[in-house]
Design a protein around this motif. Sequence first.
Motif, PDB file in Angstrom:
ATOM      1  N   LEU A  99      -3.502  -2.070  -2.810  1.00  0.00           N
ATOM      2  CA  LEU A  99      -2.637  -1.353  -1.882  1.00  0.00           C
ATOM      3  C   LEU A  99      -2.629  -2.017  -0.517  1.00  0.00           C
ATOM      4  N   ASP A 100      -1.481  -1.963   0.139  1.00  0.00           N
ATOM      5  CA  ASP A 100      -1.370  -2.366   1.541  1.00  0.00           C
ATOM      6  C   ASP A 100      -1.247  -1.085   2.357  1.00  0.00           C
ATOM      7  N   LEU A 101      -2.292  -0.772   3.132  1.00  0.00           N
ATOM      8  CA  LEU A 101      -2.283   0.435   3.955  1.00  0.00           C
ATOM      9  C   LEU A 101      -1.691   0.186   5.332  1.00  0.00           C
ATOM     10  N   GLY A 102      -1.295  -1.054   5.603  1.00  0.00           N
ATOM     11  CA  GLY A 102      -0.707  -1.365   6.892  1.00  0.00           C
ATOM     12  C   GLY A 102      -1.665  -1.097   8.036  1.00  0.00           C
ATOM     13  N   ALA A 103      -1.196  -0.381   9.068  1.00  0.00           N
ATOM     14  CA  ALA A 103      -2.023  -0.079  10.232  1.00  0.00           C
ATOM     15  C   ALA A 103      -3.179   0.847   9.899  1.00  0.00           C
ATOM     16  N   ASN A 104      -3.144   1.468   8.713  1.00  0.00           N
ATOM     17  CA  ASN A 104      -4.225   2.370   8.308  1.00  0.00           C
ATOM     18  C   ASN A 104      -5.387   1.659   7.631  1.00  0.00           C
ATOM     19  N   GLY A 105      -5.410   0.320   7.673  1.00  0.00           N
ATOM     20  CA  GLY A 105      -6.594  -0.337   7.145  1.00  0.00           C
ATOM     21  C   GLY A 105      -6.380  -1.539   6.258  1.00  0.00           C
ATOM     22  N   GLU A 106      -5.149  -2.059   6.200  1.00  0.00           N
ATOM     23  CA  GLU A 106      -4.884  -3.277   5.433  1.00  0.00           C
ATOM     24  C   GLU A 106      -5.173  -3.107   3.942  1.00  0.00           C
ATOM     25  N   ALA A 107      -5.982  -4.008   3.343  1.00  0.00           N
ATOM     26  CA  ALA A 107      -6.089  -4.098   1.881  1.00  0.00           C
ATOM     27  C   ALA A 107      -7.106  -3.124   1.288  1.00  0.00           C
ATOM     28  N   LEU A 108      -6.692  -2.471   0.199  1.00  0.00           N
ATOM     29  CA  LEU A 108      -7.574  -1.597  -0.564  1.00  0.00           C
ATOM     30  C   LEU A 108      -7.319  -1.851  -2.038  1.00  0.00           C
ATOM     31  N   VAL A 109      -8.389  -2.081  -2.794  1.00  0.00           N
ATOM     32  CA  VAL A 109      -8.275  -2.294  -4.241  1.00  0.00           C
ATOM     33  C   VAL A 109      -8.987  -1.148  -4.958  1.00  0.00           C
ATOM     34  N   VAL A 110      -8.232  -0.365  -5.722  1.00  0.00           N
ATOM     35  CA  VAL A 110      -8.819   0.659  -6.580  1.00  0.00           C
ATOM     36  C   VAL A 110      -9.204  -0.036  -7.872  1.00  0.00           C
ATOM     37  N   ARG A 111     -10.495  -0.098  -8.142  1.00  0.00           N
ATOM     38  CA  ARG A 111     -10.983  -0.875  -9.278  1.00  0.00           C
ATOM     39  C   ARG A 111     -10.869  -0.097 -10.590  1.00  0.00           C
TER      40      ARG A 111
END
Length: 199
Positions: A99-111
């Motif tokens: 996921l790209d959270l943008g200004a809310n935190g950039e990269a997130l990978v749900v494994r």
Amino acid sequence: LAAQIRDTPDQQQLKEFPMKKSKLISTLFTTALALVAGFQLSTARAANPGVGEGKAIVVKVVGAASYVDSKGGDGALREGSVLRQGTSIITGSGASVTLDLGANGEALVVRENSTVSIDTLTLRDTGIEKSANTALDIKRGSVAFNVKKLSASSKYDVKTANGVAGIRGSSGIIFAVGIFQAFDGTILVRVQQVTATGA
């Protein structure tokens, strides 16, 4: 020795994030989806000046992954899907969602084999400072994250079974059972009080 060191799969996936993000953005600009998302954000700002709802854009999907939104709607996740706060993400065996959270935190990978809910995803612009409020709840499995340095008034919290991790510009992996691994930077953990009951 240095030549033998290789990134973990999670670190490689986080490094691929900027390229995937760039490709996806060029696609989104040619679809009506971007217009709809912009209209929803404008409506939220009009209702509460200075405060807007953030969004999580699906950049990459591997394997079987689905979502359930705050209104009970559900479906399969695809690249380009836009998720809002109140949405839960579910991945199966061998699956992952970037996921790209943008200004809310950039990269997130749900494994793989994970269930993660996006409890809070908001942005505030006071005219003096921009702040983001992100709260995730890992109900099962784990996530990998890469969060750039946030403003002093921003929050990025990840809830687990044993405590809440506060992220302030770092990358790593957090497990639902309360295990925290930082690739770089630091993770501030607030341990939840556990009440023991006897027979």
